[in-house]
Write an enzyme that holds these catalytic residues in place. Structure first.
Site, PDB file in Angstrom:
ATOM      1  N   PHE A 125       0.851  -1.179   0.000  1.00 18.26           N
ATOM      2  CA  PHE A 125       0.000   0.000   0.000  1.00 18.26           C
ATOM      3  C   PHE A 125       0.897   1.242   0.000  1.00 18.26           C
ATOM      4  O   PHE A 125       1.865   1.310   0.749  1.00 18.26           O
ATOM      5  CB  PHE A 125      -0.899  -0.041   1.244  1.00 18.26           C
ATOM      6  N   ASP A 196       2.688  -5.717   8.002  1.00 17.56           N
ATOM      7  CA  ASP A 196       1.502  -4.861   8.034  1.00 17.56           C
ATOM      8  C   ASP A 196       0.277  -5.768   7.900  1.00 17.56           C
ATOM      9  O   ASP A 196       0.133  -6.482   6.904  1.00 17.56           O
ATOM     10  CB  ASP A 196       1.562  -3.832   6.899  1.00 17.56           C
ATOM     11  N   TYR A 221      -9.982   0.165  11.611  1.00 17.57           N
ATOM     12  CA  TYR A 221     -11.277   0.473  10.980  1.00 17.57           C
ATOM     13  C   TYR A 221     -11.659  -0.475   9.847  1.00 17.57           C
ATOM     14  O   TYR A 221     -12.712  -0.316   9.254  1.00 17.57           O
ATOM     15  CB  TYR A 221     -11.310   1.928  10.480  1.00 17.57           C
ATOM     16  N   LYS A 222     -10.806  -1.448   9.526  1.00 21.69           N
ATOM     17  CA  LYS A 222     -11.152  -2.381   8.455  1.00 21.69           C
ATOM     18  C   LYS A 222     -11.904  -3.571   9.071  1.00 21.69           C
ATOM     19  O   LYS A 222     -13.003  -3.398   9.564  1.00 21.69           O
ATOM     20  CB  LYS A 222      -9.887  -2.774   7.689  1.00 21.69           C
ATOM     21  N   ARG A 368     -13.222  -4.362  -6.366  1.00 24.81           N
ATOM     22  CA  ARG A 368     -12.767  -5.111  -5.197  1.00 24.81           C
ATOM     23  C   ARG A 368     -13.963  -5.409  -4.298  1.00 24.81           C
ATOM     24  O   ARG A 368     -14.783  -4.521  -4.029  1.00 24.81           O
ATOM     25  CB  ARG A 368     -11.762  -4.200  -4.480  1.00 24.81           C
TER      26      ARG A 368
END
Ligand SMILES: *Cc1c(COP(=O)(O)O)cnc(C)c1O
Length: 409
Positions: A125, A196, A221-222, A368
């Site tokens: 990312f 990560d 928050y995922k 996605r």
């Protein structure tokens, strides 16, 4: 808007079926974006209100002690620890994933002063790469950020590498790195392994201790459903507690914050990863959200995730011409998302969202879909593919209003 009250045989006997009621999801929406922003657990608003009105409103400053605010970062860290295979005392919650990466990367580089290479891959990312570039430039010691293709990481680990900085699950394709193997290779070469877990924590069982990871970071928050901008977390393996020091020397990471010494003296253990005063309200939302996982068997969670993803791939490939699978076909090499390439992917996703199927788009051409086993069913998968197939058959995506890009995609 359609409501989807169909049933699917694979949902019969789903041990996680009851978990859907633990979430507030809007009617008529099939939410396949929990990998970007997890859904709202139903009990969180009342819990946050209680923290605001009773703890803040009534207890005021006393609440740091009486309501345990001062312990929150460690307490939440240990709760996350169960999901990522970390024994207690090695994780603190707080700050953002980006900031936590900065801390652990700096700490890791300091453990290998004679080496200058940070190894990462082109599927990582961007914020991870940017933070590494920023730190490299700040240090001014000639560090190099070396990027290789994801499938070349294993062979690129050699004795020049100071730190491997790898995201376990690729945010675009869902491709999953082998944590145990890459960590072992890093150690055999004398390097430090940073992981990560942004698209791993809460998506499937992670085994940080068992894989002997050195440092890890992840997102609140995922899949952890902590709410927009929720605090992130940082893991430091216990064997590094005596020697790993991160450079953001804030008072909460001091050995004795309330001694108010003029000189910084790092706390022992993972507390040194703390910096300043944590956002208590956001922490409270994350802490409450994590309770949803308390009685979840992560093996069952993973089994359902695989089942949902495989059903989705099968259905899309048999009914949706023009979409090309971008994720690994083998479930062992995937996280909990499935991505497809479509030249007009942005417009296609906008058309889907307009019909209540929420996924997202990642440039240049990836649509996605995240599958959160806590609140997505097999019936949802079928209903989503019904809509997707219809949009493709009617070219409903081919409208100007679906092609104007918003700031957040
Ligand atoms: C989502 C994500 C982040 C997010 O970082 P923030 O600091 O929360 O914006 C970082 N790294 C990876 C790999 C991610 O997927």
């Amino acid at each position: 808007m359609t409501t989807h009250i169909t049933s699917h045989p694979l949902d019969a006997g789903d041990p996680l079926a009851a978990k859907r009621a633990a979430f507030d999801l809007p009617a008529g929406v099939i939410y396949l974006d929990g990998n970007s922003l997890g859904a709202l657990p139903a009990h969180v608003p009342a819990r946050v209100e209680e923290v605001v009105r009773t703890q803040w409103g009534t207890s005021l400053i006393r609440a740091w002690n009486t309501h345990g605010w001062v312990e929150m970062q460690r307490r939440i860290g240990d709760r996350i620890g169960r999901l990522v295979g970390a024994a207690p005392g090695q994780i603190v919650a707080g700050d953002s994933t980006s900031i936590n990466l900065f801390k652990v990367l700096a700490a890791a580089l300091a453990l290998r002063p004679e080496r200058k290479v940070i190894l990462s891959d082109t599927g990582n990312f961007p914020t991870d790469l940017y933070m590494a570039q920023g730190l490299r430039d700040l240090l001014g010691q000639g560090h190099e950020l070396r990027l290789v293709a994801p499938e070349e990481v294993a062979d690129a680990i050699d004795e020049s590498i100071a730190v491997t900085m790898i995201t376990q699950v690729d945010y675009r394709t869902g491709r999953r790195h082998d944590m145990k193997d890459l960590t072992a290779r890093a150690h055999a070469a004398g390097a430090i392994a940073i992981w990560d877990l942004a698209h791993s924590a809460g998506a499937f069982q992670v085994e940080l201790d068992a894989c002997q990871a050195d440092f890890a970071i992840g997102c609140g928050y995922k899949y952890l459903n902590g709410g927009p901008g929720a605090p992130a977390f940082v893991y430091v393996a216990e064997r590094h507690h005596a020697t790993a020091v991160q450079p953001l020397a804030g008072w909460h990471g001091h050995d004795a914050p309330f001694a108010f010494d003029l000189d910084y003296r790092p706390a022992h253990g993972v507390d040194q990863m703390k910096v300043g005063t944590p956002p208590v309200l956001s922490m409270a939302a994350l802490e409450a959200a994590l309770e949803v996982f308390d009685d979840v068997d992560m093996t069952a969670l993973r089994a359902k995730s695989v089942s949902l993803c495989e059903l989705f791939i099968r259905e899309v490939e048999s009914r949706c011409e023009g979409l090309v699978l971008a994720s690994p076909r083998n479930a062992d090499q995937r996280g909990s998302q499935v991505s497809f390439r479509f030249p007009e992917g942005y417009a296609l996703m906008q058309a889907l969202i307009a019909r209540g199927v929420i996924g997202d788009f990642r440039a240049p051409d990836i649509v996605r879909f995240g599958f959160t086993p806590l609140y997505v069913s097999h019936a949802d998968v079928i209903a989503a593919v019904d809509i997707l197939a219809d949009i493709l058959a009617t070219r409903a995506w081919d409208r100007p209003e679906y092609k104007t890009r918003a700031k957040v995609t």
